[in-house]
Design a protein around this motif. Structure first.
Motif, PDB file in Angstrom:
ATOM      1  N   GLY A 116      20.540  65.612 -15.816  1.00  0.00           N
ATOM      2  CA  GLY A 116      20.983  64.635 -16.799  1.00  0.00           C
ATOM      3  C   GLY A 116      20.090  63.423 -16.893  1.00  0.00           C
ATOM      4  O   GLY A 116      19.312  63.110 -15.995  1.00  0.00           O
ATOM      5  N   HIS A 117      20.270  62.761 -18.025  1.00  0.00           N
ATOM      6  CA  HIS A 117      19.478  61.575 -18.344  1.00  0.00           C
ATOM      7  C   HIS A 117      20.375  60.633 -19.158  1.00  0.00           C
ATOM      8  O   HIS A 117      21.000  61.062 -20.129  1.00  0.00           O
ATOM      9  CB  HIS A 117      18.255  61.990 -19.158  1.00  0.00           C
ATOM     10  CG  HIS A 117      17.362  60.889 -19.566  1.00  0.00           C
ATOM     11  ND1 HIS A 117      16.592  60.179 -18.673  1.00  0.00           N
ATOM     12  CD2 HIS A 117      17.100  60.378 -20.788  1.00  0.00           C
ATOM     13  CE1 HIS A 117      15.890  59.290 -19.337  1.00  0.00           C
ATOM     14  NE2 HIS A 117      16.192  59.380 -20.613  1.00  0.00           N
ATOM     15  N   LYS A 118      20.428  59.387 -18.747  1.00  0.00           N
ATOM     16  CA  LYS A 118      21.200  58.385 -19.480  1.00  0.00           C
ATOM     17  C   LYS A 118      20.355  57.919 -20.671  1.00  0.00           C
ATOM     18  O   LYS A 118      19.199  57.563 -20.509  1.00  0.00           O
ATOM     19  CB  LYS A 118      21.555  57.223 -18.570  1.00  0.00           C
ATOM     20  CG  LYS A 118      22.590  56.306 -19.150  1.00  0.00           C
ATOM     21  CD  LYS A 118      23.355  55.647 -18.018  1.00  0.00           C
ATOM     22  CE  LYS A 118      24.327  54.615 -18.503  1.00  0.00           C
ATOM     23  NZ  LYS A 118      25.413  55.128 -19.289  1.00  0.00           N
ATOM     24  N   LEU A 119      20.952  57.920 -21.850  1.00  0.00           N
ATOM     25  CA  LEU A 119      20.232  57.563 -23.074  1.00  0.00           C
ATOM     26  C   LEU A 119      20.291  56.069 -23.366  1.00  0.00           C
ATOM     27  O   LEU A 119      19.423  55.550 -24.065  1.00  0.00           O
ATOM     28  CB  LEU A 119      20.810  58.326 -24.270  1.00  0.00           C
ATOM     29  CG  LEU A 119      20.666  59.842 -24.228  1.00  0.00           C
ATOM     30  CD1 LEU A 119      21.445  60.474 -25.370  1.00  0.00           C
ATOM     31  CD2 LEU A 119      19.205  60.250 -24.269  1.00  0.00           C
ATOM     32  N   THR A 120      21.335  55.416 -22.879  1.00  0.00           N
ATOM     33  CA  THR A 120      21.513  54.000 -23.210  1.00  0.00           C
ATOM     34  C   THR A 120      21.163  53.098 -22.054  1.00  0.00           C
ATOM     35  O   THR A 120      21.021  53.529 -20.930  1.00  0.00           O
ATOM     36  CB  THR A 120      22.977  53.731 -23.630  1.00  0.00           C
ATOM     37  OG1 THR A 120      23.853  54.176 -22.601  1.00  0.00           O
ATOM     38  CG2 THR A 120      23.298  54.445 -24.909  1.00  0.00           C
TER      39      THR A 120
END
Length: 163
Positions: free
Chosen positions: A159-163
């Motif tokens: 996963g990767h946080k977009l914000t």
């Protein structure tokens, strides 16, 4: 020369050719049967209506694609997305996967989404390395989650946080 653009209905045969080779020959996806051009055209239309579907062009030909959708059903997951990125074998190493993933992430971010998840087959070391290079972290492993070619396969959630 390469470019990324939104998919169109007429891209369905080229997208199907890339996708079906992966379905047929690998455990990268657990999807068991090839997708018809009509089915791919319907997926493109639905994803364009809901989120996004991009193709990568190399020398004017579709050489890869990426799309995303909500990770799980239900309103509580409405800002948590899951992507799909596939590049034709002959086009790997040209940066198309990275460009496609960035396009999907940018679109999702602009739409107000918070997370992007990749569900990667545990034995797909190339994809795991790719996701790590793209800033994704290992968020969990589900043992024996998928079944293909007579074998169970782990899924690694990255996963990767977009914000």
């Amino acid at each position: 020369m390469s470019a990324i653009r939104p998919a169109r209905a007429e891209d369905a045969p080229a997208v199907a050719a890339i996708w079906n080779q992966i379905i047929r020959d690998t455990a990268i996806t657990f999807w068991p049967t090839e997708r018809s051009e009509a089915e791919v055209a319907a997926i493109i239309a639905q994803r364009l209506a809901d989120h996004a579907f991009f193709v990568a062009l190399r020398d004017g030909q579709v050489a890869g694609f990426a799309t995303y959708k909500q990770f799980r059903d239900g309103g509580g997951y409405r800002h948590c997305m899951e992507h799909t990125v596939y590049v034709a074998p002959e086009a790997k190493g040209a940066g198309l996967g990275a460009a496609l993933l960035r396009a999907v992430e940018d679109h999702a971010r602009a739409a107000g989404h918070n997370l992007m998840i990749g569900a990667v087959t545990g034995s797909n070391d190339d994809s795991i390395r790719f996701h790590r290079r793209m800033g994704y972290d290992d968020w969990g492993r589900i043992p024996d989650a998928g079944y293909k070619f007579g074998t169970y396969h782990d899924v690694v959630l990255m996963g990767h946080k977009l914000t």
